[in-house]
Motif scaffolding. Structure first.
Motif, short mmCIF file in Angstrom:
data_model
loop_
_atom_site.label_atom_id
_atom_site.label_comp_id
_atom_site.label_asym_id
_atom_site.label_seq_id
_atom_site.Cartn_x
_atom_site.Cartn_y
_atom_site.Cartn_z
N ARG A 65 0.83 -1.19 0.00
CA ARG A 65 0.00 0.00 0.00
C ARG A 65 0.88 1.25 0.00
N SER A 105 -14.19 1.04 -10.91
CA SER A 105 -15.24 0.05 -10.65
C SER A 105 -16.19 -0.12 -11.83
N SER A 134 -18.23 7.60 -0.26
CA SER A 134 -17.90 6.46 -1.11
C SER A 134 -18.59 6.56 -2.47
N HIS A 143 -16.35 4.58 -5.31
CA HIS A 143 -15.89 3.31 -4.77
C HIS A 143 -17.00 2.27 -4.89
N ARG A 182 -16.20 0.25 2.18
CA ARG A 182 -15.04 -0.12 2.98
C ARG A 182 -13.74 0.35 2.34
N HIS A 183 -13.74 0.55 1.02
CA HIS A 183 -12.56 1.12 0.37
C HIS A 183 -12.32 2.55 0.84
N THR A 184 -13.39 3.25 1.19
CA THR A 184 -13.28 4.63 1.65
C THR A 184 -12.74 4.68 3.08
N TYR A 215 -10.30 3.30 4.19
CA TYR A 215 -8.85 3.41 4.11
C TYR A 215 -8.34 4.80 4.44
#
Length: 291
Positions: free
Chosen positions: A100, A173, A272, A277, A281-283, A285
């Motif tokens: 990452r 996406s 998000s 996204h 859950r990617h947000t 991060y």
């Protein structure tokens, strides 16, 4: 092995029907097909043991390329297993995890200097719109939280300065989204478009290159690094990327929510959706980037 090539094509068509680009997989899977052909494997049911030797990292292969190659192979085995044409699914443990990247989070003062330098870039004989493009494109990427490719590949018809909206067609996406713009940003874009429509009336892109096509990712990176070096010559070797503007946007929004006492986990799905996204859950991060 004609049968294997046909199965690969069917899998690519299936992925395209879901909105994915065949380029994500086709190069690696065609290489796998050539490997299977060289080995003389003719069975119509693929065995995981047949392709494991192909899944070893090559001396000339970088870690990211190796990960992408094995990801493509794993997706193929998942598809073949689902239709009864493979004896298993390539283990996820074989696919190396990615490192990452730690983004560079610009300060408010650094952003002001970046945009100040953007505004003094001059147009040239190759592209009389160059200075205007530089002044607008990085602001649009930052203030709308766009991925770099979403900014440079915008179509002229996808911006509505009267309604202050942007239609984002291409993203990671593979989903379109309509997002609002701030009014002052919309006014800036409207002034830019007035000049752009005179100089490049036949281009479909909002930020046309000299050929009328969209600029490349390498071009955008070069321009940003040039701006950074002019703004901060004493720190010109800092590891900054255009993508870091998007990171800064997300953390700025989250920090404002915290300052206003908002419940982050209630508000996150909104951010998000805005950022495109596929999973909120990617947000999440971005929370660990907050001070």
């Amino acid at each position: 092995m004609k049968f294997f090539e046909e199965q690969i094509e069917d899998m690519l068509l299936y992925k395209e029907s879901l909105g994915y680009s065949r380029r994500t997989y086709s190069y690696f899977l065609n290489d796998l097909a050539r490997y299977i052909d060289r080995k003389g494997i003719v069975d119509e049911t693929v065995s995981i043991s047949d392709i494991l030797p192909w899944c070893i990292q090559r001396d000339t292969e970088k870690a990211e390329g190796f990960r992408r190659r094995l990801t493509a192979a794993r997706e193929l085995t998942k598809y073949l297993y689902a239709i009864g044409k493979c004896d298993g699914i390539l283990s996820a443990d074989l696919v190396p995890s990615t490192h990452r990247y730690t983004p560079y989070l610009f300060t408010d003062e650094e952003l002001r200097n970046i945009f100040r330098i953007c505004d003094v870039q001059k147009s040239n004989s190759k592209n009389p719109l160059y200075g205007n493009i530089i002044s607008v494109i990085f602001r649009l990427i930052y203030f709308c939280g766009l991925r770099p490719n979403e900014g440079r590949e915008l179509y002229r018809k996808d911006i509505d300065t009267n309604r202050c909206t942007l239609l984002i067609r291409k993203n990671k996406s593979h989903k379109e989204r309509m997002i609002p713009m701030a009014e002052d940003l919309s006014i800036l874009c409207k002034k830019y478009i007035a000049k752009r429509d005179i100089l490049f009336p036949n281009s479909e892109f909002l930020f046309p290159s000299t050929t009328g096509e969209a600029y490349s990712a390498k071009w955008l990176t070069r321009q940003f690094l040039k701006i950074w070096e002019q703004a901060f010559p004493e720190n010109k070797d800092a590891h900054v990327r255009v993508y870091d503007l998007r990171h800064r946007f997300a953390t700025a929004v989250l920090q404002e929510w915290i300052d206003n006492g908002e419940d982050l986990y209630t508000a996150l799905p909104y951010l998000s959706s805005y950022m495109g996204h596929s999973d909120y859950r990617h947000t999440v991060y971005y929370i660990h980037l907050l001070p």
